[in-house]
Design a protein around this motif. Structure first.
Motif, mmCIF file in Angstrom:
data_model
loop_
_atom_site.group_PDB
_atom_site.id
_atom_site.type_symbol
_atom_site.label_atom_id
_atom_site.label_comp_id
_atom_site.label_asym_id
_atom_site.label_seq_id
_atom_site.Cartn_x
_atom_site.Cartn_y
_atom_site.Cartn_z
ATOM 1 N N GLY A 26 0.283 -3.126 -12.141
ATOM 2 C CA GLY A 26 1.097 -3.062 -10.777
ATOM 3 C C GLY A 26 0.810 -4.471 -10.047
ATOM 4 O O GLY A 26 0.472 -5.412 -10.425
ATOM 5 N N GLY A 27 0.562 -4.288 -8.599
ATOM 6 C CA GLY A 27 0.305 -5.224 -7.656
ATOM 7 C C GLY A 27 -1.179 -5.477 -7.167
ATOM 8 O O GLY A 27 -1.440 -6.050 -6.331
ATOM 9 N N GLY A 28 -1.953 -4.604 -7.593
ATOM 10 C CA GLY A 28 -3.277 -4.457 -7.084
ATOM 11 C C GLY A 28 -4.230 -5.267 -7.967
ATOM 12 O O GLY A 28 -4.035 -5.747 -9.068
ATOM 13 N N ALA A 29 -5.585 -5.309 -7.568
ATOM 14 C CA ALA A 29 -6.616 -6.017 -8.238
ATOM 15 C C ALA A 29 -7.425 -5.196 -9.217
ATOM 16 O O ALA A 29 -8.511 -5.612 -9.655
ATOM 17 N N VAL A 37 1.759 -9.108 3.164
ATOM 18 C CA VAL A 37 2.788 -8.687 2.529
ATOM 19 C C VAL A 37 2.850 -9.348 1.120
ATOM 20 O O VAL A 37 2.731 -10.664 1.091
ATOM 21 N N PRO A 38 3.038 -8.485 -0.145
ATOM 22 C CA PRO A 38 3.092 -9.239 -1.247
ATOM 23 C C PRO A 38 4.263 -9.946 -1.688
ATOM 24 O O PRO A 38 5.412 -9.647 -1.109
ATOM 25 N N ASP A 57 -2.587 -10.096 -6.963
ATOM 26 C CA ASP A 57 -3.865 -9.973 -6.216
ATOM 27 C C ASP A 57 -5.159 -10.464 -7.183
ATOM 28 O O ASP A 57 -6.198 -10.705 -6.841
ATOM 29 N N VAL A 58 -4.680 -10.561 -8.467
ATOM 30 C CA VAL A 58 -5.683 -11.068 -9.485
ATOM 31 C C VAL A 58 -5.774 -12.436 -9.186
ATOM 32 O O VAL A 58 -4.875 -13.406 -9.209
ATOM 33 N N PRO A 59 -7.097 -12.974 -8.940
ATOM 34 C CA PRO A 59 -7.160 -14.624 -8.623
ATOM 35 C C PRO A 59 -6.806 -15.374 -9.899
ATOM 36 O O PRO A 59 -6.805 -15.126 -10.968
ATOM 37 N N GLU A 60 -6.128 -16.475 -9.546
ATOM 38 C CA GLU A 60 -5.688 -17.588 -10.297
ATOM 39 C C GLU A 60 -6.634 -17.792 -11.591
ATOM 40 O O GLU A 60 -6.235 -17.901 -12.622
ATOM 41 N N GLU A 61 -8.044 -18.032 -11.095
ATOM 42 C CA GLU A 61 -8.967 -18.415 -12.044
ATOM 43 C C GLU A 61 -8.911 -17.586 -13.332
ATOM 44 O O GLU A 61 -9.324 -17.681 -14.439
ATOM 45 N N HIS A 118 2.068 1.576 -1.173
ATOM 46 C CA HIS A 118 2.344 2.001 0.066
ATOM 47 C C HIS A 118 3.172 1.095 0.781
ATOM 48 O O HIS A 118 4.186 1.422 1.407
ATOM 49 N N VAL A 119 3.066 -0.290 0.817
ATOM 50 C CA VAL A 119 4.028 -1.078 1.389
ATOM 51 C C VAL A 119 5.381 -1.095 0.674
ATOM 52 O O VAL A 119 6.292 -1.382 1.349
ATOM 53 N N VAL A 120 5.506 -0.948 -0.792
ATOM 54 C CA VAL A 120 6.677 -0.813 -1.236
ATOM 55 C C VAL A 120 7.415 0.110 -0.851
ATOM 56 O O VAL A 120 8.742 0.164 -0.496
#
Length: 388
Positions: free
Chosen positions: A219-222, A44-45, A253-257, A18-20
């Motif tokens: 994508g950019g989601g989790a 904001v990504p 959005d996926v956590p670093e761990e 949506h924001v893209v």
């Protein structure tokens, strides 16, 4: 003639599509000389191209999960009435500070019903001005169907009450609004098809990266980590792509761990890295794309003319991605794997079938309209000029 000013409101909750889209339309307006303020309701990504935009960040909120029933603030606490009142006041302040000539709401009123607490006051304030702004809604090609048709009818009622235009970001030769919205006839006088909003190739990837690879992305989601986990093991059981490099692109959005744990499981021939702004360029060089069927990803696939495997996000009552994937599969441009039964073997089977699909100039059929951002900006500016 003095150029108008524009304010775009966008609220993304899980992914970044949506924001893209909103930012792409904003940049196209800026290119026409329109100063644009984009008010964002979530973080904001980092990969977002916001060149030329004045970005105002409201206190961020996201959905806890795909049920979209509980919303969390920046501390992961559920939002309450005090939070909502503060958000509404900050949004109205942004509107009053900018005093836009063009007001564009991304998705609303055709979604984001839970955000009526701020959107209805915004629309009421806009209509109450001595000279109201041009008010438009920006919606993607496919809407998520609601079990209660009354909710869909209310969308049409709000559109007719407040809006001057509804921009549908689709090529009607691929997907029409009536395919997913049963009250289209009630808003038909407001509709303008813009073509798909495609942001195009950005940075060029380094030499050699992406060449003849299988590009797997969430994508950019989790919500796509199961796809990534499955892809790690699918390469070994594929018959047609087991000798290719598989490059996994993991959303921010996926956590670093979680990202670190994924990388620790990688077999030979599989690479994992964070999502990259040169993703469209990678696809142009790739042998195959494997992804969900979000709006922006599908457009990148179409533009790259690369065969694809789509695993549509279909949790809870989500139907949008399945509808979009089927539209492309029906044209012989992709294969589909079911998210609910996805295994390495099932994904490998879909990959093998997609490897036999045509690519590049071998593909035939209608070329999709991809200038949705530019067309949207032109339509908004023309409508504003005609309304003066």
């Amino acid at each position: 003639m003095t150029a108008p000013t524009a304010l775009i409101h966008v609220q993304h909750l899980l992914g970044t599509g949506h924001v893209v889209r909103a930012a792409a339309i904003g940049r196209a307006l800026v290119d026409l000389g329109v100063p644009v303020t984009m008010v964002c309701g979530n973080t904001v990504p980092p990969t977002l191209d916001a060149r030329g935009l004045d970005v105002v960040c409201l206190p961020p909120v996201r959905a806890r999960d795909a049920h979209f029933k509980e919303f969390l603030d920046e501390t992961d606490a559920p939002i309450d009435d005090a939070w909502r009142d503060n958000r509404r006041d900050l949004l109205l302040k942004a509107f009053n500070d900018v005093r836009p000539d063009i007001l564009l709401s991304e998705t609303y009123p055709f979604g984001r019903r839970k955000f009526a607490f701020e959107m209805l006051p915004l629309l009421q304030a806009a209509r109450a001005r001595a000279t109201p702004p041009l008010i438009a809604s920006s919606i993607r090609d496919i809407l998520v169907r609601k079990p209660d048709p009354r909710k869909e009818e209310t969308m049409a009622e709000i559109a007719n009450r407040f809006y001057d235009l509804v921009l549908v970001h689709s090529d009607p030769d691929y997907v029409r609004l009536e395919d997913s919205f049963p009250f289209t006839d009630r808003v038909a006088h407001l509709l303008r098809y813009t073509g798909f909003v495609h942001t195009g190739t950005r940075a060029e990837p380094p030499s050699g990266e992406g060449d003849n690879e299988v590009i797997v992305s969430c994508g950019g989601g989790a919500v796509g980590t199961h796809l990534l986990d499955t892809a790690v093991h699918a390469r070994a059981v594929s018959r047609a792509a087991n000798d290719l490099t598989w490059r996994l692109l993991v959303g921010h959005d996926v956590p670093e761990e979680r990202f670190t744990a994924l990388r620790a499981t990688l077999p030979q021939g599989v690479i994992a890295e964070r999502a990259r702004p040169d993703f469209p360029g990678l696809l142009k060089r790739a042998r195959l794309s494997v992804s969900q069927a979000g709006y922006n990803t599908v457009l990148d696939v179409l533009a790259a003319e690369v065969p694809a495997v789509f695993i549509p996000f279909a949790q809870v009552l989500e139907t949008e991605q399945s509808h979009r994937a089927q539209a492309l599969a029906g044209r012989g441009l992709a294969t589909i794997a079911d998210e609910k039964t996805l295994t390495p073997e099932a994904l490998a089977q879909a990959v093998d079938a997609a490897m036999a699909l045509p690519r590049g100039r071998e593909r035939v059929g209608h070329e999709a309209q991809m200038r949705g951002a530019e067309t949207s900006a032109e339509l908004l500016l023309r409508a504003w000029e005609e309304s003066r």
